[in-house]
Design a protein around this motif. Structure first.
Motif, PDB file in Angstrom:
ATOM      1  N   MET A   1       0.855  -1.182   0.000  1.00 52.80           N
ATOM      2  CA  MET A   1       0.000   0.000   0.000  1.00 52.80           C
ATOM      3  C   MET A   1       0.887   1.227   0.000  1.00 52.80           C
ATOM      4  SD  MET A   1      -2.718   1.690  -0.072  1.00 52.80           S
ATOM      5  CE  MET A   1      -4.034   0.506  -0.037  1.00 52.80           C
ATOM      6  N   TRP A   2       0.471   2.241  -0.746  1.00 56.33           N
ATOM      7  CA  TRP A   2       1.237   3.483  -0.810  1.00 56.33           C
ATOM      8  C   TRP A   2       0.708   4.448   0.232  1.00 56.33           C
ATOM      9  CZ3 TRP A   2       0.485   0.197  -4.728  1.00 56.33           C
ATOM     10  CH2 TRP A   2       1.599  -0.123  -5.514  1.00 56.33           C
ATOM     11  N   PHE A   3       1.647   5.150   0.881  1.00 55.58           N
ATOM     12  CA  PHE A   3       1.279   6.120   1.912  1.00 55.58           C
ATOM     13  C   PHE A   3       2.310   7.243   1.857  1.00 55.58           C
ATOM     14  CE2 PHE A   3       1.500   7.825   6.234  1.00 55.58           C
ATOM     15  CZ  PHE A   3       0.166   8.072   6.490  1.00 55.58           C
ATOM     16  N   ALA A   4       1.838   8.483   1.720  1.00 50.53           N
ATOM     17  CA  ALA A   4       2.723   9.651   1.613  1.00 50.53           C
ATOM     18  C   ALA A   4       3.796   9.428   0.540  1.00 50.53           C
ATOM     19  CB  ALA A   4       3.366   9.967   2.971  1.00 50.53           C
TER      20      ALA A   4
ATOM     21  N   SER B   1      -4.508   6.920   6.366  1.00 54.71           N
ATOM     22  CA  SER B   1      -4.825   8.104   7.159  1.00 54.71           C
ATOM     23  C   SER B   1      -4.551   9.390   6.377  1.00 54.71           C
ATOM     24  CB  SER B   1      -3.960   8.107   8.432  1.00 54.71           C
ATOM     25  OG  SER B   1      -4.071   9.342   9.081  1.00 54.71           O
ATOM     26  N   PRO B   2      -5.455  10.391   6.518  1.00 52.53           N
ATOM     27  CA  PRO B   2      -5.172  11.695   5.879  1.00 52.53           C
ATOM     28  C   PRO B   2      -3.965  12.402   6.485  1.00 52.53           C
ATOM     29  CG  PRO B   2      -7.149  11.820   7.263  1.00 52.53           C
ATOM     30  CD  PRO B   2      -6.740  10.371   7.218  1.00 52.53           C
ATOM     31  N   ILE B   3      -3.476  11.887   7.611  1.00 52.40           N
ATOM     32  CA  ILE B   3      -2.271  12.466   8.235  1.00 52.40           C
ATOM     33  C   ILE B   3      -1.095  12.443   7.252  1.00 52.40           C
ATOM     34  CG2 ILE B   3      -0.567  12.038  10.102  1.00 52.40           C
ATOM     35  CD1 ILE B   3      -2.961  11.289  11.907  1.00 52.40           C
ATOM     36  N   ALA B   4      -1.169  11.596   6.212  1.00 53.71           N
ATOM     37  CA  ALA B   4      -0.132  11.585   5.161  1.00 53.71           C
ATOM     38  C   ALA B   4       0.105  13.003   4.622  1.00 53.71           C
ATOM     39  CB  ALA B   4      -0.549  10.651   4.020  1.00 53.71           C
ATOM     40  N   GLU B   5      -0.972  13.767   4.448  1.00 58.56           N
ATOM     41  CA  GLU B   5      -0.818  15.128   3.891  1.00 58.56           C
ATOM     42  C   GLU B   5      -0.045  16.033   4.836  1.00 58.56           C
ATOM     43  OE1 GLU B   5      -4.189  17.182   2.191  1.00 58.56           O
ATOM     44  OE2 GLU B   5      -4.985  15.294   1.424  1.00 58.56           O
ATOM     45  N   LEU B   6      -0.271  15.860   6.141  1.00 60.97           N
ATOM     46  CA  LEU B   6       0.465  16.676   7.130  1.00 60.97           C
ATOM     47  C   LEU B   6       1.944  16.333   7.113  1.00 60.97           C
ATOM     48  CD1 LEU B   6      -1.811  16.459  10.277  1.00 60.97           C
ATOM     49  CD2 LEU B   6      -1.458  18.406   8.772  1.00 60.97           C
ATOM     50  N   ILE B   7       2.225  15.038   6.932  1.00 55.23           N
ATOM     51  CA  ILE B   7       3.626  14.607   6.888  1.00 55.23           C
ATOM     52  C   ILE B   7       4.292  15.198   5.654  1.00 55.23           C
ATOM     53  CG2 ILE B   7       5.157  12.605   6.688  1.00 55.23           C
ATOM     54  CD1 ILE B   7       2.921  10.987   8.167  1.00 55.23           C
ATOM     55  N   GLU B   8       3.591  15.145   4.521  1.00 53.12           N
ATOM     56  CA  GLU B   8       4.167  15.702   3.286  1.00 53.12           C
ATOM     57  C   GLU B   8       4.463  17.196   3.468  1.00 53.12           C
ATOM     58  OE1 GLU B   8       1.448  14.492   0.130  1.00 53.12           O
ATOM     59  OE2 GLU B   8       1.578  12.437   0.868  1.00 53.12           O
ATOM     60  N   ALA B   9       3.646  17.892   4.298  1.00 50.14           N
ATOM     61  CA  ALA B   9       3.875  19.330   4.570  1.00 50.14           C
ATOM     62  C   ALA B   9       4.854  19.500   5.744  1.00 50.14           C
ATOM     63  CB  ALA B   9       2.555  20.007   4.892  1.00 50.14           C
ATOM     64  N   ARG B  10       5.430  18.406   6.215  1.00 50.55           N
ATOM     65  CA  ARG B  10       6.367  18.395   7.357  1.00 50.55           C
ATOM     66  C   ARG B  10       5.767  19.102   8.571  1.00 50.55           C
ATOM     67  NH1 ARG B  10       8.541  18.122   2.659  1.00 50.55           N
ATOM     68  NH2 ARG B  10      10.241  16.673   2.286  1.00 50.55           N
TER      69      ARG B  10
ATOM     70  N   SER C   1       1.381  -0.549  10.804  1.00 53.34           N
ATOM     71  CA  SER C   1       2.415  -0.904   9.821  1.00 53.34           C
ATOM     72  C   SER C   1       3.658  -0.018   9.926  1.00 53.34           C
ATOM     73  CB  SER C   1       1.845  -0.738   8.408  1.00 53.34           C
ATOM     74  OG  SER C   1       1.514   0.633   8.208  1.00 53.34           O
ATOM     75  N   GLY C   2       3.560   1.050  10.742  1.00 54.86           N
ATOM     76  CA  GLY C   2       4.684   1.980  10.866  1.00 54.86           C
ATOM     77  C   GLY C   2       4.616   3.112   9.850  1.00 54.86           C
ATOM     78  N   CYS C   3       3.510   3.174   9.102  1.00 52.22           N
ATOM     79  CA  CYS C   3       3.469   4.104   7.963  1.00 52.22           C
ATOM     80  C   CYS C   3       3.665   5.565   8.372  1.00 52.22           C
ATOM     81  CB  CYS C   3       2.181   3.926   7.158  1.00 52.22           C
ATOM     82  SG  CYS C   3       0.672   4.159   8.110  1.00 52.22           S
ATOM     83  N   ILE C   4       3.008   6.008   9.460  1.00 52.66           N
ATOM     84  CA  ILE C   4       3.117   7.424   9.853  1.00 52.66           C
ATOM     85  C   ILE C   4       4.535   7.706  10.372  1.00 52.66           C
ATOM     86  CG2 ILE C   4       2.326   9.116  11.573  1.00 52.66           C
ATOM     87  CD1 ILE C   4      -0.512   7.964  11.218  1.00 52.66           C
ATOM     88  N   ALA C   5       5.019   6.826  11.248  1.00 52.35           N
ATOM     89  CA  ALA C   5       6.357   7.009  11.826  1.00 52.35           C
ATOM     90  C   ALA C   5       7.431   7.039  10.733  1.00 52.35           C
ATOM     91  CB  ALA C   5       6.647   5.867  12.809  1.00 52.35           C
ATOM     92  N   ILE C   6       7.338   6.103   9.802  1.00 51.52           N
ATOM     93  CA  ILE C   6       8.365   5.980   8.758  1.00 51.52           C
ATOM     94  C   ILE C   6       8.276   7.122   7.746  1.00 51.52           C
ATOM     95  CG2 ILE C   6       9.051   4.538   6.785  1.00 51.52           C
ATOM     96  CD1 ILE C   6       8.323   2.096   8.647  1.00 51.52           C
TER      97      ILE C   6
ATOM     98  N   PHE D   1      -8.359  18.549   4.531  1.00 52.66           N
ATOM     99  CA  PHE D   1      -7.404  17.829   3.680  1.00 52.66           C
ATOM    100  C   PHE D   1      -7.789  17.924   2.214  1.00 52.66           C
ATOM    101  CE2 PHE D   1      -7.192  15.979   7.880  1.00 52.66           C
ATOM    102  CZ  PHE D   1      -5.827  15.958   8.107  1.00 52.66           C
ATOM    103  N   GLU D   2      -6.770  18.106   1.361  1.00 44.75           N
ATOM    104  CA  GLU D   2      -7.043  18.212  -0.080  1.00 44.75           C
ATOM    105  C   GLU D   2      -7.514  16.899  -0.664  1.00 44.75           C
ATOM    106  OE1 GLU D   2      -3.662  19.821  -2.093  1.00 44.75           O
ATOM    107  OE2 GLU D   2      -3.860  21.732  -1.012  1.00 44.75           O
ATOM    108  N   ARG D   3      -6.975  15.777  -0.173  1.00 47.89           N
ATOM    109  CA  ARG D   3      -7.309  14.471  -0.768  1.00 47.89           C
ATOM    110  C   ARG D   3      -8.414  13.738  -0.022  1.00 47.89           C
ATOM    111  NH1 ARG D   3      -1.327  14.058  -1.152  1.00 47.89           N
ATOM    112  NH2 ARG D   3      -1.324  12.404   0.421  1.00 47.89           N
ATOM    113  N   GLY D   4      -9.157  14.435   0.829  1.00 50.52           N
ATOM    114  CA  GLY D   4     -10.282  13.823   1.522  1.00 50.52           C
ATOM    115  C   GLY D   4      -9.921  13.310   2.899  1.00 50.52           C
ATOM    116  N   GLY D   5     -10.953  12.888   3.635  1.00 56.23           N
ATOM    117  CA  GLY D   5     -10.755  12.439   5.015  1.00 56.23           C
ATOM    118  C   GLY D   5     -10.866  13.626   5.953  1.00 56.23           C
TER     119      GLY D   5
END
Ligand SMILES: C[S@@+](CC[C@H](N)C(=O)[O-])C[C@H]1O[C@@H](n2cnc3c(N)ncnc32)[C@H](O)[C@@H]1O
Length: 300
Positions: free
Chosen positions: A91-94, A109-118, A138-143, A278-282
């Motif tokens: 699965m792709w994330f951020a 999680s839409p939190i991906a967008e926040l991570i992309e904006a650091r 899966s560690g996705c947010i942390a990683i 969020f721009e991509r929803g959620g």
């Protein structure tokens, strides 16, 4: 003997899969939101094709061997309601590809967008030295946060040893063992006196009523990744009560509560939760500062 599968192109297999999914009432809530994208992911995976090559492979014929693999995945998707990511183990994330299996939630999680904006504008990126991800799965947010912020040290915590096994696979996949630590912890209990500049969490937040109505696909995910007490807020309440004690001055707390946003706001009518868009929803994601946590939940 079963009938041989007809020779179709990649495009035709995707169209046929999408039509079957729609007819069967398959639910799309684990990364794609429509039948076409879900079918395309399964066809590309089973045929060993890359999404980047879509334009050039769409009209390519699918071999009998590939067709058999595609058909098997379609059958599992429809009859066993297995989310596509658990069939493909990806699965792709951020913008990054993660390994997934049924020990951890499918990243979405839409939190991906926040991570992309650091995490800007909520905290300056050069202010972040340490980050805690509670309920890392899966560690996705942390990683993804560690990849976006190359100087930051990250604790990826989860109460589930099975989920942490998946997180460790991903930490190793991105060669982040030096900066991302997988820690078993029941909310803050396993973290001693550590303090963080950013505490982020996508905790379980589904209540009893919503849990009983979830489409069958969600029963493939660990129950403890979804359910959190009668109103869905048990883990979130514990995060709110303990966060300030584990946060440095000037830090921030970011938590996703999804559909439990209203219930949370009603539980704490005076707390100035900043609900994000969020721009991509959620949605259902709030930010609170260290100062706000101290004012409303005490304990510096
Ligand atoms: C909604 S999943 C999120 C997984 C991942 N962060 C993501 O966004 O894809 C919630 C995670 O919280 C974990 N969890 C549940 N209760 C917990 C607790 N009391 N303390 C720490 N983690 C918990 C679950 O095991 C699960 O991995």
């Amino acid at each position: 003997m079963s009938n041989p599968l007809p020779t179709l192109t990649v495009r035709e297999w995707i169209q046929a899969g999408a039509a079957k999914f729609e007819q069967a009432g398959v639910w799309f809530g684990h990364g794609s939101d429509n039948a076409h994208d879900e079918a395309a992911e399964l066809v590309f995976f089973a045929a060993g094709l890359r999404h980047e090559d879509a334009a050039s492979v769409y009209n390519q014929p699918v071999s009998a061997e590939q067709a058999a693999r595609i058909n098997e995945l379609f059958e599992k998707r429809i009859h066993q309601r297995v989310p596509a990511a658990y069939l493909t183990h990806r699965m792709w994330f951020a913008g990054h590809e993660f390994y997934v299996d049924e020990r951890a939630l499918v990243p979405r999680s839409p939190i991906a967008e926040l991570i992309e904006a650091r995490f800007e504008p909520w905290i300056r990126r050069d202010r972040i030295r340490t980050l805690l991800d509670i309920g890392t799965g899966s560690g996705c947010i942390a990683i993804a946060a560690a990849l976006a912020l190359p100087a930051v040290r990250v604790d990826a915590s989860d109460v589930s040893p099975e989920a942490l096994e998946v997180a460790k696979i991903n930490i190793a996949r991105f060669a982040l063992e030096e900066r991302v630590r997988a820690v078993q912890s029941d909310v803050f209990e396993g973290l001693a006196s550590a303090r963080y500049d950013v505490i982020v969490s996508n905790p379980p937040y589904v209540g009893d009523e919503e849990m009983a109505q979830l489409p069958h696909e969600y029963s493939r995910e660990p129950r403890m990744a979804l359910h959190s007490g009668s109103d869905g807020l048990d883990v979130t309440r514990r995060i709110l009560l303990g966060a300030r004690e584990h946060m440095s001055d000037g830090g921030i707390l970011i938590v996703e509560v999804g559909n439990s946003e209203m219930a949370l706001q009603e539980s704490y009518p005076d707390v100035p939760f900043m609900w994000l868009e969020f721009e991509r929803g959620g949605g259902g994601v709030f930010v609170l500062t260290a100062e706000e946590l101290e004012a409303y939940f005490g304990e510096k």
